[in-house]
Design a protein around this motif. Structure first.
Motif, mmCIF file in Angstrom:
data_model
loop_
_atom_site.group_PDB
_atom_site.id
_atom_site.type_symbol
_atom_site.label_atom_id
_atom_site.label_comp_id
_atom_site.label_asym_id
_atom_site.label_seq_id
_atom_site.Cartn_x
_atom_site.Cartn_y
_atom_site.Cartn_z
ATOM 1 N N LYS A 1 19.365 58.873 31.826
ATOM 2 C CA LYS A 1 19.278 60.332 31.917
ATOM 3 C C LYS A 1 20.455 61.040 31.250
ATOM 4 O O LYS A 1 20.283 61.893 30.390
ATOM 5 C CB LYS A 1 19.191 60.764 33.390
ATOM 6 C CG LYS A 1 17.784 61.085 33.818
ATOM 7 C CD LYS A 1 17.763 61.834 35.160
ATOM 8 C CE LYS A 1 18.752 61.268 36.154
ATOM 9 N NZ LYS A 1 18.380 61.375 37.557
ATOM 10 N N ASN B 1 23.506 60.396 26.976
ATOM 11 C CA ASN B 1 24.016 61.116 25.804
ATOM 12 C C ASN B 1 25.299 61.872 26.129
ATOM 13 O O ASN B 1 26.250 61.839 25.356
ATOM 14 C CB ASN B 1 22.968 62.099 25.274
ATOM 15 C CG ASN B 1 21.834 61.370 24.580
ATOM 16 O OD1 ASN B 1 21.858 60.151 24.454
ATOM 17 N ND2 ASN B 1 20.841 62.115 24.136
ATOM 18 N N ASP C 1 19.396 55.482 15.694
ATOM 19 C CA ASP C 1 18.346 55.378 16.702
ATOM 20 C C ASP C 1 17.324 54.350 16.223
ATOM 21 O O ASP C 1 17.115 54.197 15.019
ATOM 22 C CB ASP C 1 17.675 56.745 16.889
ATOM 23 C CG ASP C 1 16.918 56.795 18.220
ATOM 24 O OD1 ASP C 1 17.099 55.883 19.061
ATOM 25 O OD2 ASP C 1 16.150 57.759 18.407
ATOM 26 N N LEU D 1 21.186 59.069 12.905
ATOM 27 C CA LEU D 1 21.104 60.344 13.613
ATOM 28 C C LEU D 1 21.959 61.353 12.867
ATOM 29 O O LEU D 1 23.031 61.020 12.374
ATOM 30 C CB LEU D 1 21.606 60.194 15.049
ATOM 31 C CG LEU D 1 20.698 59.387 15.974
ATOM 32 C CD1 LEU D 1 21.386 59.130 17.295
ATOM 33 C CD2 LEU D 1 19.385 60.112 16.190
HETATM 34 C C1 LIG Z 1 19.682 61.227 23.572
HETATM 35 O O1 LIG Z 1 19.936 61.151 22.191
HETATM 36 C C2 LIG Z 1 18.906 60.533 21.440
HETATM 37 C C3 LIG Z 1 19.383 60.444 20.043
HETATM 38 O O2 LIG Z 1 19.962 61.640 19.647
HETATM 39 C C4 LIG Z 1 17.606 61.314 21.565
HETATM 40 O O3 LIG Z 1 16.567 60.647 20.859
HETATM 41 C C5 LIG Z 1 17.246 61.405 23.024
HETATM 42 O O4 LIG Z 1 16.116 62.206 23.185
HETATM 43 C C6 LIG Z 1 18.396 61.987 23.829
HETATM 44 N N1 LIG Z 1 18.034 61.909 25.231
HETATM 45 C C7 LIG Z 1 18.240 62.891 26.074
HETATM 46 C C8 LIG Z 1 17.827 62.645 27.481
HETATM 47 O O5 LIG Z 1 18.757 63.928 25.730
#
Ligand SMILES: *[C@@H]1O[C@H](CO)[C@@H](O)[C@H](O)[C@H]1NC(C)=O
Ligand code: HEM
Ligand SMILES: *[C@@H]1O[C@H](CO)[C@@H](O)[C@H](O)[C@H]1NC(C)=O
Ligand SMILES: *[C@@H]1O[C@H](CO)[C@@H](O)[C@H](O)[C@H]1NC(C)=O
Ligand SMILES: *[C@H]1O[C@H](CO)[C@@H](O)[C@H](O)[C@H]1NC(C)=O
Length: 432
Positions: free
Chosen positions: A275, A278, A392, A430
């Motif tokens: 969750k 990031n 990613d 990314l």
């Molecule tokens: C976290 O970062 C990744 C890559 O930027 C993204 O694909 C993902 O949706 C993000 N997840 C959240 C929960 O924000």
């Protein structure tokens, strides 16, 4: 109750028999140790000779002479002193290390994205970052290390049948050493601080004579050559071979697992460690030190990765003709201590209870990992953070190796050298 009594009996027997080690080659009883108390007892009481004996294959294959293969206790103590001195990073050094990691992962000229084999990519990234960030190689090192992970892999696999593969191992090892030598020449460190490799080879030289004079080495051991004492592999093998595995299994659990789980499976909801990941990564990279890590959820991820996929799956000791194989992986997956979900990747478990008494990824006792306290976890976290914040995985190519995980979301990923050899993913940069 029976379990407790039998454990006590075994512990008592261990106390009686596991005294000072002497060399016996005649008998070779093998004891697989899967009980944490027995494991702790053996690890605490064992000496360097009991580790060097089962590691002689490593010495032969990689032509190294470090505290894993060399039974000289004074050499080990000084080797570890050098390690402690050189991994004691201040904030600036950690920031530099993290910058190197980010730069490396983003270097698309050398570390290509698109459809790639995941394992070699992880290995190359890890090796470059360790060589540059810790061992003082210069920025262009990645240009010359291309084949090194593959050579190390080959040697490792072939060393399981050393006699059959002797010739090709020797070919690989001289190639490997040449490449490292070239890399060192090409990227002479003009950096601040001490040169770890030189420092280690200096203390190895100091012990050249007493290593050879050890009376117990007269049979069964081949004395190390100067070349074996000097090789940078003495430090590269312990540092790199563990680190790339941590990075690989963290990526598999955090990124690849999603592609393998049928999307509507309820198990998916359990993955709540993702969750805030990031945010945690962003915070950690702002100040990438151990003290930041301690309160960051990346710490839980590193711990859980090392629980479910201990980089050292088994620890070997040979004492009085008895071979002990301490099955760290099994101990780390034991449902009687870790619970019914012991096979699931759940970083949160380290939030709730004190699990330290059943957890031995770095071994225990005086010969435990020299980098266990801060350095290894912080490096692992930086590698994971650098990868997850820069690239990613947007696709995983279907093949036989991964089919079984599609059907069973609770199945741990296989943890042997060739398990994900053929895993191909689509890696995208990314744009952050
Ligand atoms: C976290 O970062 C990744 C890559 O930027 C993204 O694909 C993902 O949706 C993000 N997840 C959240 C929960 O924000
Ligand atoms: C997550 C990464 C790592 C793991 C899981 C790990 C694990 C271990 C384990 C299990 C041992 C004991 C082996 C045995 O007794 O048979 C060990 C010892 C050792 N490790 Fe690590 N290690 C890691 C990273 C590193 C790094 C980065 C370095 C160097 C900077 C390092 C240097 C050493 C040394 C020198 C020893 C021998 C210590 C002694 O004999 O006193 N390790 N490691
Ligand atoms: C661990 O080893 C030390 C020194 O070898 C010994 O004095 C101590 O009693 C051992 N501890 C345990 C719990 O076995
Ligand atoms: C890999 O993923 C990216 C981003 O989704 C996509 O643009 C690209 O076409 C994919 N590569 C291939 C070869 O399909
Ligand atoms: C979704 O879950 C249901 C119930 O567990 C199952 O019957 C169905 O096959 C699943 N869907 C897919 C695409 O696997």
């Amino acid at each position: 109750m029976f379990v407790i009594i039998s454990s006590l009996v075994i512990l008592l027997l261990l106390t009686i028999f596991y005294k000072k080690c002497t060399l016996h080659y005649s008998s070779s009883q093998i004891f697989l140790i899967t009980n944490i108390d027995e494991a702790r007892k053996i690890l605490n009481d064992s000496d360097i000779l009991s580790r060097a004996i089962p590691n002689q294959g490593l010495k032969k294959a990689f032509q190294i002479s470090n505290p894993f293969t060399n039974p000289n206790e004074n050499y080990r103590k000084e080797f570890v002193k050098v390690i402690h001195k050189t991994i004691n990073f201040d904030n600036n050094k950690w920031q530099r290390f993290a910058n190197i990691a980010l730069e490396t992962v983003k270097n698309e000229k050398v570390f290509k994205t698109g459809f790639i084999e995941l394992v070699p990519w992880v290995q190359k990234i890890t090796l470059s970052i360790i060589l540059r960030g810790y061992l003082g190689f210069a920025a262009n090192v990645y240009e010359v290390i291309d084949d090194i992970p593959k050579l190390i892999n080959d040697i490792w696999l072939k060393s399981k049948q050393y006699d059959k593969n002797q010739k090709s191992i020797q070919q690989s090892i001289s190639l490997l050493k040449n490449k490292l030598y070239r890399a060192a020449l090409m990227s002479q460190s003009k950096d601040e601080g001490i040169n770890v490799i030189q420092e280690i080879s200096k203390i190895a030289h100091k012990h050249l004579n007493d290593i050879q004079e050890l009376p117990q080495l007269t049979s069964g051991f081949i004395n190390p050559t100067e070349d074996e004492l000097e090789t940078p592999l003495n430090i590269i093998i312990p540092a790199y071979e563990t680190m790339w595995r941590v990075l690989l299994y963290a990526i598999l659990e955090i990124k690849v697992r999603e592609f393998l789980i049928v999307k509507n499976n309820s198990k998916m909801k359990k993955n709540n460690h993702l969750k805030d990941l990031n945010n945690s990564i962003d915070n950690f990279l702002k100040n990438p030190t151990y003290s930041t890590l301690k309160t960051n959820s990346l710490n839980l991820i590193v711990k859980e990765t090392l629980r479910l996929y201990p980089a050292t799956r088994r620890i070997h000791r040979t004492c009085n003709g008895r071979k002990y194989m301490i099955d760290v992986e099994k101990i780390h997956r034991d449902p009687t201590t870790w619970g019914d979900d012991s096979l699931c990747f759940k970083p949160e478990r380290f939030e709730k209870s004190d699990t330290s008494s059943w957890y031995i990824p770095f071994s225990v006792g005086k010969m435990k990992c020299a980098a266990s306290e801060k350095f290894a976890p912080t490096v692992a976290a930086i590698l994971i953070a650098a990868v997850l914040s820069s690239v990613d995985i947007v696709d995983v190519v279907d093949n036989e190796a991964i089919n079984k995980y599609r059907k069973n979301p609770d199945l741990p990923f296989e943890n042997h050298r060739l398990a994900f050899d053929k895993m191909i993913v689509n890696l995208t940069t990314l744009s952050k």
